[in-house]
Design a protein around this motif. Structure first.
Motif, PDB file in Angstrom:
ATOM      1  N   ILE A 118       0.947 -43.619  40.433  1.00  0.00           N
ATOM      2  CA  ILE A 118      -0.318 -44.347  40.275  1.00  0.00           C
ATOM      3  C   ILE A 118      -1.448 -43.746  41.110  1.00  0.00           C
ATOM      4  O   ILE A 118      -2.539 -44.307  41.141  1.00  0.00           O
ATOM      5  N   ASN A 120      -3.452 -41.196  40.739  1.00  0.00           N
ATOM      6  CA  ASN A 120      -4.667 -40.878  39.996  1.00  0.00           C
ATOM      7  C   ASN A 120      -5.429 -42.140  39.611  1.00  0.00           C
ATOM      8  O   ASN A 120      -6.660 -42.197  39.706  1.00  0.00           O
ATOM      9  N   VAL A 121      -4.707 -43.156  39.174  1.00  0.00           N
ATOM     10  CA  VAL A 121      -5.334 -44.429  38.828  1.00  0.00           C
ATOM     11  C   VAL A 121      -5.956 -45.064  40.064  1.00  0.00           C
ATOM     12  O   VAL A 121      -7.068 -45.594  40.032  1.00  0.00           O
ATOM     13  N   GLU A 124      -9.177 -43.279  41.021  1.00  0.00           N
ATOM     14  CA  GLU A 124     -10.248 -43.595  40.083  1.00  0.00           C
ATOM     15  C   GLU A 124     -10.775 -45.013  40.275  1.00  0.00           C
ATOM     16  O   GLU A 124     -11.979 -45.262  40.187  1.00  0.00           O
ATOM     17  N   ASP A 191       0.314 -50.206  30.900  1.00  0.00           N
ATOM     18  CA  ASP A 191       0.180 -49.111  31.854  1.00  0.00           C
ATOM     19  C   ASP A 191      -0.718 -49.521  33.021  1.00  0.00           C
ATOM     20  O   ASP A 191      -0.436 -49.216  34.183  1.00  0.00           O
ATOM     21  N   VAL A 192      -1.817 -50.206  32.701  1.00  0.00           N
ATOM     22  CA  VAL A 192      -2.723 -50.656  33.754  1.00  0.00           C
ATOM     23  C   VAL A 192      -2.045 -51.722  34.614  1.00  0.00           C
ATOM     24  O   VAL A 192      -2.181 -51.748  35.833  1.00  0.00           O
ATOM     25  N   ALA A 195       0.164 -50.138  37.051  1.00  0.00           N
ATOM     26  CA  ALA A 195      -0.578 -49.470  38.115  1.00  0.00           C
ATOM     27  C   ALA A 195      -1.050 -50.447  39.178  1.00  0.00           C
ATOM     28  O   ALA A 195      -1.138 -50.102  40.359  1.00  0.00           O
TER      29      ALA A 195
END
Length: 299
Positions: A118, A120-121, A124, A191-192, A195
């Motif tokens: 996670i 990268n998420v 961001e 997916d979110v 994360a």
């Protein structure tokens, strides 16, 4: 047969209970010196947090539904509010502060971990916090302030952040993690959800799902330092966790809560020169939860 592991739990969550008791002590001392408060504060220590967990199940609407805080919201709070306020002017709950696992302080490089899947998420979603932590070589030297930006969580978070910064002691840092969703159950993408599931691992989730403002203060539990090995293990004990740095870190958090609550309780009388008037009513909570209520409506 289910086997239960019993452990001391100094950081998880003896730290939250200790901070709550220190907040009570300081506010009580002010009250004894003549401070009167317009809003009510309720301190609650919940149990059965882990029992409501549905981590790892395919139909999990919430990553964790702690039974203690759910019972508080559904069974205890409504009759208490009705008894004290009646039906004519329903009280406004301003906010809840959740303290859960928040005394682990570590200045070693790479002592703060972020799951690779996670990262990268994470970068961001929270570019400022990520850049700040990365610039310190991922030291676990900060308190996590987690809230939902589109809600009244933001007001409570801003008040706490101001109190934290006014205390000085800059070595004990704080990082803000404003979430863009209002309810975990409304996030459409699995997916979110995966994360952000670790941002829901405490009792604040029940308050968010009930449309009540809440912030969560934490050291990130099993993503930092000693707690990577000691989370829900026997080594979450006095010998490992009771260091001067951990105690001082916890102390700053408690002091910042005292300052925040003192202001938002709308104090009057002697000893209130440092407090400004507030037109909103308040609820604050710590795992261990604190609630301010009065007869005013949010306008």
């Amino acid at each position: 047969m289910i086997n239960y592991l019993y452990f001391t739990g100094v950081d998880d969550n003896g730290a939250g209970v200790a901070a709550m008791l220190e907040v009570v002590r300081q506010l009580t001392d002010r009250n004894k010196n003549g401070v009167k408060r317009k809003n009510t504060m309720i301190f609650v220590a919940f149990d059965l947090e882990e029992y409501g967990s549905c981590f790892g199940t395919s139909d999990c609407k919430l990553p964790n539904v702690p039974l203690g805080s759910r019972h508080f919201l559904q069974e205890w709070l409504p009759p208490w509010l009705k008894l004290n306020y009646g039906n004519a002017v329903p009280p406004v709950i301003h906010g809840v502060i959740i303290l859960d696992t928040m005394m682990n302080y570590n200045t070693s490089a790479r002592s703060q971990t972020i799951p690779p899947q996670i990262e990268n998420v994470f970068e961001e979603a929270f570019p400022e916090a990520y850049a700040s932590v990365a610039s310190d070589n991922f030291q676990g030297d900060f308190l996590n302030l987690i809230y939902r930006q589109p809600t009244n969580d933001s007001y409570l978070a801003a008040e706490f952040l101001k109190s934290w910064r006014e205390l000085g002691k800059p070595k004990y840092e704080i990082e803000s993690f404003p979430l863009t969703f209002t309810k975990f159950s409304e996030i459409p993408s699995s997916d979110v959800k995966n994360a952000f599931i670790d941002f829901m691992r405490s009792d604040h989730g029940n308050f968010w799902e009930s449309d009540l403002p809440a912030i969560w203060l934490t050291d990130s539990a099993d993503f930092r330092g000693d707690m990577i090995q000691c989370y829900h293990q026997e080594c979450d004990n006095l010998q490992v966790m009771l260091t001067d740095e951990n105690i001082n870190f916890l102390g700053k958090t408690a002091d910042a809560i005292v300052t925040t609550m003192h202001k938002l309780s709308e104090p009057s009388g002697s000893g209130t020169s440092d407090a400004s008037r507030c037109n909103q009513q308040t609820v604050l909570t710590i795992l261990t939860y604190i609630i301010y209520t009065n007869r005013m409506q949010l306008i």
